[in-house]
Design a protein around this motif. Structure first.
Motif, PDB file in Angstrom:
ATOM      1  N   GLY A 121      53.009  42.729  19.701  1.00  0.00           N
ATOM      2  CA  GLY A 121      52.473  41.855  20.735  1.00  0.00           C
ATOM      3  C   GLY A 121      52.240  42.588  22.035  1.00  0.00           C
ATOM      4  O   GLY A 121      52.196  43.819  22.091  1.00  0.00           O
ATOM      5  N   ASP A 122      52.091  41.815  23.116  1.00  0.00           N
ATOM      6  CA  ASP A 122      51.787  42.365  24.434  1.00  0.00           C
ATOM      7  C   ASP A 122      53.051  42.457  25.283  1.00  0.00           C
ATOM      8  O   ASP A 122      53.816  41.499  25.376  1.00  0.00           O
ATOM      9  N   PHE A 123      53.270  43.601  25.916  1.00  0.00           N
ATOM     10  CA  PHE A 123      54.318  43.745  26.919  1.00  0.00           C
ATOM     11  C   PHE A 123      53.857  44.776  27.933  1.00  0.00           C
ATOM     12  O   PHE A 123      52.726  45.280  27.847  1.00  0.00           O
ATOM     13  N   VAL A 124      54.685  45.083  28.920  1.00  0.00           N
ATOM     14  CA  VAL A 124      54.196  45.830  30.080  1.00  0.00           C
ATOM     15  C   VAL A 124      54.943  47.146  30.265  1.00  0.00           C
ATOM     16  O   VAL A 124      56.056  47.343  29.786  1.00  0.00           O
ATOM     17  N   TYR A 125      54.279  48.047  30.966  1.00  0.00           N
ATOM     18  CA  TYR A 125      54.890  49.250  31.527  1.00  0.00           C
ATOM     19  C   TYR A 125      54.449  49.315  32.984  1.00  0.00           C
ATOM     20  O   TYR A 125      53.365  48.854  33.338  1.00  0.00           O
ATOM     21  N   HIS A 126      55.315  49.888  33.848  1.00  0.00           N
ATOM     22  CA  HIS A 126      55.015  49.819  35.281  1.00  0.00           C
ATOM     23  C   HIS A 126      55.923  50.756  36.048  1.00  0.00           C
ATOM     24  O   HIS A 126      56.881  51.323  35.504  1.00  0.00           O
ATOM     25  N   CYS A 127      55.625  50.915  37.329  1.00  0.00           N
ATOM     26  CA  CYS A 127      56.547  51.574  38.240  1.00  0.00           C
ATOM     27  C   CYS A 127      57.632  50.573  38.598  1.00  0.00           C
ATOM     28  O   CYS A 127      57.340  49.438  38.975  1.00  0.00           O
ATOM     29  N   HIS A 128      58.914  51.005  38.496  1.00  0.00           N
ATOM     30  CA  HIS A 128      59.988  50.065  38.794  1.00  0.00           C
ATOM     31  C   HIS A 128      60.450  50.136  40.249  1.00  0.00           C
ATOM     32  O   HIS A 128      61.511  49.612  40.578  1.00  0.00           O
ATOM     33  N   ILE A 129      59.682  50.760  41.126  1.00  0.00           N
ATOM     34  CA  ILE A 129      59.769  50.429  42.548  1.00  0.00           C
ATOM     35  C   ILE A 129      58.944  49.152  42.680  1.00  0.00           C
ATOM     36  O   ILE A 129      57.711  49.176  42.564  1.00  0.00           O
ATOM     37  N   LEU A 130      59.608  48.020  42.846  1.00  0.00           N
ATOM     38  CA  LEU A 130      58.940  46.730  42.642  1.00  0.00           C
ATOM     39  C   LEU A 130      57.913  46.428  43.706  1.00  0.00           C
ATOM     40  O   LEU A 130      56.971  45.660  43.473  1.00  0.00           O
ATOM     41  N   ASN A 131      58.042  47.043  44.892  1.00  0.00           N
ATOM     42  CA  ASN A 131      56.975  46.926  45.883  1.00  0.00           C
ATOM     43  C   ASN A 131      55.673  47.493  45.334  1.00  0.00           C
ATOM     44  O   ASN A 131      54.581  46.955  45.582  1.00  0.00           O
ATOM     45  N   HIS A 132      55.772  48.564  44.560  1.00  0.00           N
ATOM     46  CA  HIS A 132      54.582  49.179  43.962  1.00  0.00           C
ATOM     47  C   HIS A 132      54.067  48.338  42.791  1.00  0.00           C
ATOM     48  O   HIS A 132      52.856  48.154  42.631  1.00  0.00           O
ATOM     49  N   GLU A 133      54.992  47.834  41.981  1.00  0.00           N
ATOM     50  CA  GLU A 133      54.576  46.992  40.851  1.00  0.00           C
ATOM     51  C   GLU A 133      53.861  45.748  41.345  1.00  0.00           C
ATOM     52  O   GLU A 133      52.810  45.357  40.826  1.00  0.00           O
ATOM     53  N   ASP A 134      54.419  45.106  42.386  1.00  0.00           N
ATOM     54  CA  ASP A 134      53.803  43.887  42.913  1.00  0.00           C
ATOM     55  C   ASP A 134      52.405  44.137  43.459  1.00  0.00           C
ATOM     56  O   ASP A 134      51.574  43.222  43.503  1.00  0.00           O
ATOM     57  N   GLN A 135      52.149  45.371  43.910  1.00  0.00           N
ATOM     58  CA  GLN A 135      50.825  45.689  44.469  1.00  0.00           C
ATOM     59  C   GLN A 135      49.902  46.340  43.440  1.00  0.00           C
ATOM     60  O   GLN A 135      48.891  46.920  43.819  1.00  0.00           O
ATOM     61  N   GLY A 136      50.258  46.226  42.163  1.00  0.00           N
ATOM     62  CA  GLY A 136      49.281  46.582  41.140  1.00  0.00           C
ATOM     63  C   GLY A 136      49.672  47.645  40.149  1.00  0.00           C
ATOM     64  O   GLY A 136      48.916  47.899  39.199  1.00  0.00           O
ATOM     65  N   MET A 137      50.836  48.299  40.306  1.00  0.00           N
ATOM     66  CA  MET A 137      51.164  49.454  39.470  1.00  0.00           C
ATOM     67  C   MET A 137      51.842  49.009  38.172  1.00  0.00           C
ATOM     68  O   MET A 137      53.006  49.319  37.893  1.00  0.00           O
ATOM     69  N   MET A 138      51.092  48.280  37.359  1.00  0.00           N
ATOM     70  CA  MET A 138      51.582  47.772  36.081  1.00  0.00           C
ATOM     71  C   MET A 138      50.401  47.636  35.131  1.00  0.00           C
ATOM     72  O   MET A 138      49.252  47.466  35.555  1.00  0.00           O
ATOM     73  N   ALA A 139      50.662  47.712  33.823  1.00  0.00           N
ATOM     74  CA  ALA A 139      49.612  47.557  32.815  1.00  0.00           C
ATOM     75  C   ALA A 139      50.235  47.011  31.543  1.00  0.00           C
ATOM     76  O   ALA A 139      51.452  46.992  31.373  1.00  0.00           O
ATOM     77  N   ILE A 140      49.369  46.573  30.643  1.00  0.00           N
ATOM     78  CA  ILE A 140      49.788  45.945  29.387  1.00  0.00           C
ATOM     79  C   ILE A 140      49.515  46.888  28.221  1.00  0.00           C
ATOM     80  O   ILE A 140      48.468  47.538  28.160  1.00  0.00           O
ATOM     81  N   ILE A 141      50.463  46.958  27.296  1.00  0.00           N
ATOM     82  CA  ILE A 141      50.249  47.607  26.013  1.00  0.00           C
ATOM     83  C   ILE A 141      50.313  46.534  24.929  1.00  0.00           C
ATOM     84  O   ILE A 141      51.123  45.599  25.020  1.00  0.00           O
ATOM     85  N   ARG A 142      49.440  46.646  23.944  1.00  0.00           N
ATOM     86  CA  ARG A 142      49.437  45.715  22.802  1.00  0.00           C
ATOM     87  C   ARG A 142      49.810  46.493  21.542  1.00  0.00           C
ATOM     88  O   ARG A 142      49.130  47.468  21.185  1.00  0.00           O
ATOM     89  N   VAL A 143      50.889  46.054  20.894  1.00  0.00           N
ATOM     90  CA  VAL A 143      51.317  46.659  19.637  1.00  0.00           C
ATOM     91  C   VAL A 143      50.915  45.719  18.507  1.00  0.00           C
ATOM     92  O   VAL A 143      51.425  44.595  18.405  1.00  0.00           O
ATOM     93  N   HIS A 144      49.973  46.176  17.672  1.00  0.00           N
ATOM     94  CA  HIS A 144      49.500  45.372  16.545  1.00  0.00           C
ATOM     95  C   HIS A 144      50.457  45.504  15.365  1.00  0.00           C
ATOM     96  O   HIS A 144      51.038  46.575  15.150  1.00  0.00           O
ATOM     97  N   PRO A 145      50.635  44.446  14.591  1.00  0.00           N
ATOM     98  CA  PRO A 145      51.433  44.584  13.368  1.00  0.00           C
ATOM     99  C   PRO A 145      50.883  45.708  12.498  1.00  0.00           C
ATOM    100  O   PRO A 145      49.669  45.970  12.490  1.00  0.00           O
ATOM    101  N   ARG A 146      51.753  46.355  11.747  1.00  0.00           N
ATOM    102  CA  ARG A 146      51.363  47.580  11.043  1.00  0.00           C
ATOM    103  C   ARG A 146      50.243  47.367  10.032  1.00  0.00           C
ATOM    104  O   ARG A 146      49.534  48.301   9.684  1.00  0.00           O
ATOM    105  N   HIS A 147      50.016  46.130   9.559  1.00  0.00           N
ATOM    106  CA  HIS A 147      48.952  45.896   8.582  1.00  0.00           C
ATOM    107  C   HIS A 147      47.595  45.670   9.238  1.00  0.00           C
ATOM    108  O   HIS A 147      46.586  45.526   8.548  1.00  0.00           O
TER     109      HIS A 147
END
Length: 410
Positions: free
Chosen positions: A376-402
């Motif tokens: 499914g979809d989850f995130v990776y980001h900078c964990h200085i949250l001031n930076h995350e709140d201003q855009g430093m985050m993105a989504i990765i999608r992991v598809h089932p293996r089939h």
């Protein structure tokens, strides 16, 4: 999924009751985790306000018998706005607290940790700060003490190499970015020690970074046996069970499906922050944009994350851990954290670039583990949250293996 660790669409409104269903896999490594609100745009505010907590997955004594039976202390280090606003330029950007005890400028008063003289204890520390990078050290009468590091980010050190037995690594300090955790054995001071402190050393976060001076978090007081129960969070079990197969085992020998280059950057006004897959245009996070990266369950990938800005950033990913392969091109005065090499963690500091065009960008190279059950979809980001709140985050999608995708084949 909703009602689990879903931070892209889930929003709990004021006055609402919301139930979470959290499953701990039977192959989960034992160690220290934490939790906090994760509403994009408001995450910093919530964590600065103290909305966080520690969570321990029991059983570390099975993987690291050296901690069996030891009294354990759980320390949550948070940050908060300076008492005086605006703060003078020689003050830290953020005040700190230790288990909610404020350590505030201009007259910081460290917390007090009472211990039995010469007793070995197991300290479990989470940097639950919104923005503050720590470099933690135990010092007795001016001498940094050797501490025996047992686990990082919830994973016993060296336990993923097939032996299922953890290793102790001796260090005198450890740089701990926001969201990172360290668990270690420390020997309490004797009665002869005059000044014993738990402190964070000064950190150069770059010309555009926060001010992060040395500060004492706590005075450690060696006193009588009568304080045996004082703030002790019980003891680690003294009867280790059999070690079990953990979900990150064998990562180093697994074949790599693909390699990716990502980079941290900012706009000139420092009002937008980006984490970008190389070849794409830097853009602030938007859940409507969907995933920046697609992969397939069962894959192992190698990611290099560069820092193209003049302040530190902290790479963090949800759901999985990664193995640290290298830490490269660090600026003068900043050394790679050698203890991280080959370890399984979920947060890592990527120091600032010095701004000299001829100099390469600081970077880390990581082996990402998508072999588990998470899809499914989850995130990776900078964990200085001031930076995350201003855009430093993105989504990765992991598809089932089939499910095959072109992106997963790249």
């Amino acid at each position: 999924k909703c009602h689990q660790d879903e931070v892209i669409n889930t929003l709990i409104n004021p006055g609402d009751t919301f139930s979470y269903d959290i499953a701990f896999p039977i192959d989960e490594p034992p160690g220290l985790y934490w939790y906090h609100p994760h509403v994009h745009g408001k995450a910093e505010l919530a964590v600065l306000g103290g909305a966080s907590g520690a969570l321990v997955v029991d059983g570390i004594e099975a993987i690291q018998p050296a901690v069996a039976g030891l009294p354990q202390r759980i320390f949550v280090i948070r940050d908060q706005n300076d008492v005086v606003q605006p703060s003078p330029p020689d003050w830290p950007s953020w005040d700190l607290t230790l288990n909610y005890v404020p350590i505030s400028y201009p007259t910081p008063k460290p917390a007090i940790i009472k211990v039995k003289p010469d007793e070995k204890q197991f300290w479990r520390v989470v940097n639950a700060s919104a923005n503050t990078i720590l470099d933690l050290q135990v010092v007795y009468d001016g001498t940094p003490q050797q501490i025996s590091l047992a686990a990082l980010d919830g994973v016993p050190l060296g336990s993923q190499e097939g032996t299922r037995q953890g290793k102790l690594i001796e260090v005198t300090d450890l740089r701990l970015p926001p969201a990172a955790r360290m668990e270690f054995i420390v020997t309490a001071p004797s009665r002869n020690v005059k000044i014993a402190q738990f402190l964070t050393k000064a950190i150069d976060t770059g010309t555009d970074g926060d001010r992060d001076p040395q500060r004492a978090l706590a005075n450690i007081m060696a006193t009588g046996d009568e304080i045996a129960q004082y703030t002790l969070d019980t003891r680690v079990s003294a009867t280790p069970s059999n070690p079990w197969r953990q979900r990150f085992e064998g990562l180093l020998s697994a074949p790599i499906a693909t390699k990716r280059l990502l980079f941290f950057s900012e706009n000139d006004a420092q009002t937008e922050f980006y984490i970008t897959l190389d070849g794409k245009k830097p853009e602030p996070f938007s859940p409507a944009r969907g995933p920046d990266i697609d992969t397939t369950q069962g894959s192992v990938e190698e990611w290099t994350i560069q820092n193209r800005s003049q302040e530190n950033h902290e790479f963090h990913i949800h759901q999985i851990h990664f193995e640290v392969l290298s830490q490269d091109n660090f600026p003068n005065g900043t050394q790679p954290v050698q203890v991280l090499q080959g370890q399984l963690i979920d947060t890592i500091d990527v120091p600032h670039w010095d701004g000299i065009a001829a100099h390469p960008y600081p970077s880390v190279t990581l082996r990402m583990d998508f072999r588990g059950l998470v899809v499914g979809d989850f995130v990776y980001h900078c964990h200085i949250l001031n930076h995350e709140d201003q855009g430093m985050m993105a989504i990765i999608r992991v598809h089932p293996r089939h499910v095959a995708t072109n992106a997963a084949k790249d």
